[in-house]
Design a protein around this motif. Sequence first.
Motif, mmCIF file in Angstrom:
data_model
loop_
_atom_site.group_PDB
_atom_site.id
_atom_site.type_symbol
_atom_site.label_atom_id
_atom_site.label_comp_id
_atom_site.label_asym_id
_atom_site.label_seq_id
_atom_site.Cartn_x
_atom_site.Cartn_y
_atom_site.Cartn_z
ATOM 1 N N ARG A 1 0.807 -1.221 0.000
ATOM 2 C CA ARG A 1 0.000 0.000 0.000
ATOM 3 C C ARG A 1 0.836 1.264 0.000
ATOM 4 O O ARG A 1 0.425 2.289 -0.526
ATOM 5 C CB ARG A 1 -0.912 0.011 1.228
ATOM 6 C CG ARG A 1 -1.924 -1.126 1.271
ATOM 7 C CD ARG A 1 -2.758 -1.041 2.536
ATOM 8 N NE ARG A 1 -3.729 -2.125 2.629
ATOM 9 C CZ ARG A 1 -4.545 -2.289 3.661
ATOM 10 N NH1 ARG A 1 -4.480 -1.442 4.678
ATOM 11 N NH2 ARG A 1 -5.407 -3.287 3.679
ATOM 12 N N ALA A 2 2.003 1.202 0.619
ATOM 13 C CA ALA A 2 2.790 2.422 0.796
ATOM 14 C C ALA A 2 3.179 3.060 -0.535
ATOM 15 O O ALA A 2 3.221 4.287 -0.653
ATOM 16 C CB ALA A 2 4.033 2.118 1.621
ATOM 17 N N ILE A 3 3.477 2.261 -1.544
ATOM 18 C CA ILE A 3 3.928 2.803 -2.828
ATOM 19 C C ILE A 3 3.001 2.424 -3.979
ATOM 20 O O ILE A 3 3.316 2.694 -5.138
ATOM 21 C CB ILE A 3 5.355 2.329 -3.148
ATOM 22 C CG1 ILE A 3 5.402 0.799 -3.258
ATOM 23 C CG2 ILE A 3 6.339 2.820 -2.117
ATOM 24 C CD1 ILE A 3 6.734 0.279 -3.727
ATOM 25 N N GLU A 4 1.866 1.819 -3.681
ATOM 26 C CA GLU A 4 0.967 1.377 -4.741
ATOM 27 C C GLU A 4 0.492 2.547 -5.592
ATOM 28 O O GLU A 4 0.524 2.491 -6.831
ATOM 29 C CB GLU A 4 -0.234 0.658 -4.130
ATOM 30 C CG GLU A 4 -1.221 0.126 -5.159
ATOM 31 C CD GLU A 4 -2.421 -0.555 -4.519
ATOM 32 O OE1 GLU A 4 -2.963 -1.477 -5.131
ATOM 33 O OE2 GLU A 4 -2.797 -0.160 -3.397
ATOM 34 N N GLY A 5 0.056 3.641 -4.947
ATOM 35 C CA GLY A 5 -0.423 4.793 -5.701
ATOM 36 C C GLY A 5 0.665 5.421 -6.547
ATOM 37 O O GLY A 5 0.446 5.762 -7.710
ATOM 38 N N PHE A 6 1.857 5.564 -5.980
ATOM 39 C CA PHE A 6 2.991 6.126 -6.720
ATOM 40 C C PHE A 6 3.304 5.272 -7.943
ATOM 41 O O PHE A 6 3.522 5.794 -9.043
ATOM 42 C CB PHE A 6 4.203 6.207 -5.799
ATOM 43 C CG PHE A 6 5.469 6.638 -6.483
ATOM 44 C CD1 PHE A 6 5.734 7.986 -6.695
ATOM 45 C CD2 PHE A 6 6.401 5.708 -6.917
ATOM 46 C CE1 PHE A 6 6.895 8.390 -7.328
ATOM 47 C CE2 PHE A 6 7.564 6.098 -7.554
ATOM 48 C CZ PHE A 6 7.811 7.446 -7.756
ATOM 49 N N ALA A 7 3.326 3.950 -7.768
ATOM 50 C CA ALA A 7 3.658 3.047 -8.876
ATOM 51 C C ALA A 7 2.596 3.104 -9.966
ATOM 52 O O ALA A 7 2.919 3.068 -11.161
ATOM 53 C CB ALA A 7 3.812 1.623 -8.355
#
Length: 312
Positions: free
Chosen positions: A262-268
């Motif tokens: 979840r921590a980098i899902e949006g960024f990716a």
Amino acid sequence: MRLIRIWPEHAHFDFMRLRRFSFPLSATLSLLTILVLLTIGLNFGIDFKGGTLMELQSKSGHSDVAQIRQTAQGFGFGDVEVQEFGTAGGLSLRFPIQEGGEAAQSAVVQKARDTFGNDYDFQRVETVGPRVSGELVQSGTIGIILSVIAVLFYLWFRFERELAIGAIVGTLHDIVLTVGFFVITRHEFNMTSIAAILTIVGYSLNETVVVFDRTRELMRRYKTMPVTELLNLSINTTMSRTVMTATTTALSLLALVIFGGRAIEGFAQVMLYGVVICTYSAIFISSPMLIYIGLRSSETVKAPEGKVAPAE
């Protein structure tokens, strides 16, 4: 061993013919993005809005959003945003900034833990005060503006006037459609989002520079080649490099989307979208723009055939 070619060495695909579809499509999407941005706006994260954000995971794997929202509204801490988040049973709760400083924000967290702690695991708790959020908004906005201005100046001095204008249009196109992705998907717009936008600007610049460098080289070699053929030749001879770069980058980002958490899902996800948009704009927006702004004063005699080495 014979090397595998991603794009045929002597391909003659007519990319410029598709400008009649790509330009209206991009213009429509850009106008819709601006319209939706002005009417709906971005979904600002806690970095910019301030308040308290909590991410909960149901111990049973099932969550009742309506019940959680009703209970949280009863705390008396103002309007609470409750949304499903991540995997099944995941929830995010966002409480507005409370008057009373840090003690008031801590009271919100403690009340939520006392109420939901038996049925939910608290996986993330963040609190941002009004002063901090205001400073983040200011610094983030200034950072984006200065970075974009620096990129535009670089493009203006890096290329001749026509090439610079084409590159600037392509870069602005990528920024607008990336913002549109945030508006449509309702991803939180926070400091990580700013990092994603600046990274996409760099990637867009890289893709455009590769094609335009080849365009400038061919302009010197074939001084009488019609501009349409010149641009098609530039793209075809750099297509192997473009496809290889986009594919390897997209595969890396896809792995982050699936396994990054979840921590980098949006960024990716934003970056994966940006790779597609930047590749598209370098071929179907920036290059065709040179036709409309008059890269050549006239299309005269067709240049003699010659072999042009593909881009490495």
